[in-house]
Design a protein around this motif. Structure first.
Motif, short mmCIF file in Angstrom:
data_model
loop_
_atom_site.label_atom_id
_atom_site.label_comp_id
_atom_site.label_asym_id
_atom_site.label_seq_id
_atom_site.Cartn_x
_atom_site.Cartn_y
_atom_site.Cartn_z
N GLY A 80 39.81 6.10 -58.88
CA GLY A 80 39.79 5.93 -60.32
C GLY A 80 41.17 6.00 -60.93
N VAL A 81 41.18 5.93 -62.25
CA VAL A 81 42.42 5.89 -63.02
C VAL A 81 42.39 7.04 -64.02
CG1 VAL A 81 43.78 4.45 -64.60
CG2 VAL A 81 42.48 3.38 -62.76
N GLU A 82 43.56 7.65 -64.24
CA GLU A 82 43.65 8.73 -65.23
C GLU A 82 43.10 8.24 -66.56
OE1 GLU A 82 44.41 11.71 -64.51
OE2 GLU A 82 45.59 11.56 -62.70
N PRO A 83 42.41 9.02 -67.33
CA PRO A 83 42.10 10.43 -67.11
C PRO A 83 40.78 10.65 -66.37
CG PRO A 83 41.42 9.81 -69.31
CD PRO A 83 42.01 8.57 -68.67
N SER A 84 40.23 9.59 -65.80
CA SER A 84 38.94 9.70 -65.10
C SER A 84 39.11 9.72 -63.58
CB SER A 84 38.04 8.54 -65.51
OG SER A 84 37.79 8.59 -66.90
N ARG A 85 40.28 10.07 -63.09
CA ARG A 85 40.52 10.11 -61.65
C ARG A 85 39.78 11.30 -61.06
NH1 ARG A 85 43.33 7.27 -58.14
NH2 ARG A 85 44.66 8.24 -56.57
N ARG A 86 39.11 11.05 -59.95
CA ARG A 86 38.28 12.09 -59.34
C ARG A 86 38.45 12.09 -57.83
NH1 ARG A 86 32.98 11.65 -61.18
NH2 ARG A 86 33.71 10.48 -62.94
N ILE A 87 37.89 13.09 -57.19
CA ILE A 87 37.93 13.21 -55.73
C ILE A 87 36.57 12.85 -55.16
CG2 ILE A 87 38.07 14.86 -53.82
CD1 ILE A 87 40.31 16.20 -55.21
N VAL A 88 36.61 12.16 -54.03
CA VAL A 88 35.42 11.90 -53.25
C VAL A 88 35.59 12.60 -51.92
CG1 VAL A 88 33.96 10.12 -52.17
CG2 VAL A 88 35.13 9.64 -54.33
N VAL A 89 34.61 13.44 -51.57
CA VAL A 89 34.62 14.15 -50.28
C VAL A 89 33.58 13.45 -49.41
CG1 VAL A 89 34.30 16.36 -49.12
CG2 VAL A 89 35.21 16.32 -51.45
N ARG A 90 33.96 13.10 -48.19
CA ARG A 90 33.04 12.37 -47.30
C ARG A 90 33.21 12.86 -45.87
NH1 ARG A 90 36.32 8.13 -49.26
NH2 ARG A 90 34.49 7.28 -50.23
#
Length: 172
Positions: free
Chosen positions: A159-169
């Motif tokens: 994603g793009v700031e300010p909605s950038r998030r982490i995906v754990v897989r």
């Protein structure tokens, strides 16, 4: 021709990492800047400047500082950027300064470690990726550090700031 090659090679070299004394100087400049802000705002706080993990750090402790942290650390992030600009203005060098107010970052680090471990447990239990809520760069780094220390899982930001998030897989 050899002179041209030498110039090209020198231009491609990365600048040397700042020394601990350079980093401490950055933290002193930042502390002076933050002290000036506290004076303007008529806030009381004790300021410590130090170098930790190769970064200049300024910690502000005292009562009545929550307004400097703001909702979910938003004001603290803005103050950190302003303080980095003040350091840059005096040194001409970008700074990786970390500003903490009232122990917010230390407490948030603990909360994020729990969030990361919970996400890892879900991934291991269900074998599916888990998307976390959007986070600041500081928060994402905290989560990545925890996830990367656990085998069988991996994390990446999307994603793009300010909605950038982490995906754990699950790890490949």
């Amino acid at each position: 021709m050899a002179d041209d090659e030498t110039r090209v090679d020198a231009a491609e070299e990365k600048p040397a990492a700042p020394s601990d004394s350079d980093l401490f100087r950055q933290s002193e400049i930042a502390a002076d800047y933050v002290e000036g802000l506290l004076d303007i705002l008529d806030y009381d706080g004790d300021i410590d400047e130090l170098v930790s993990a190769g970064r200049p750090v300024v910690e502000v402790v005292g009562g009545r500082l929550q307004a400097l942290v703001g909702q979910r650390g938003a004001t603290l992030e803005a103050l950190q950027e302003l303080t980095r600009l003040a350091v840059f203005r005096q040194t001409g060098t970008p700074s990786r300064l970390l500003l903490d107010v009232g122990g917010y970052r230390a407490n948030r680090r603990k909360e994020l470690a729990a969030v990361a471990k919970n996400a890892v447990e879900k991934v291991k239990e269900h074998g599916e990726a888990v998307r976390l809520e959007p986070m600041s760069a500081f928060e994402r780094k905290c989560v990545h550090d925890v996830v990367n220390a656990i085998s069988g899982v991996e994390s990446e930001s999307e994603g793009v700031e300010p909605s950038r998030r982490i995906v754990v897989r699950p790890a490949d």
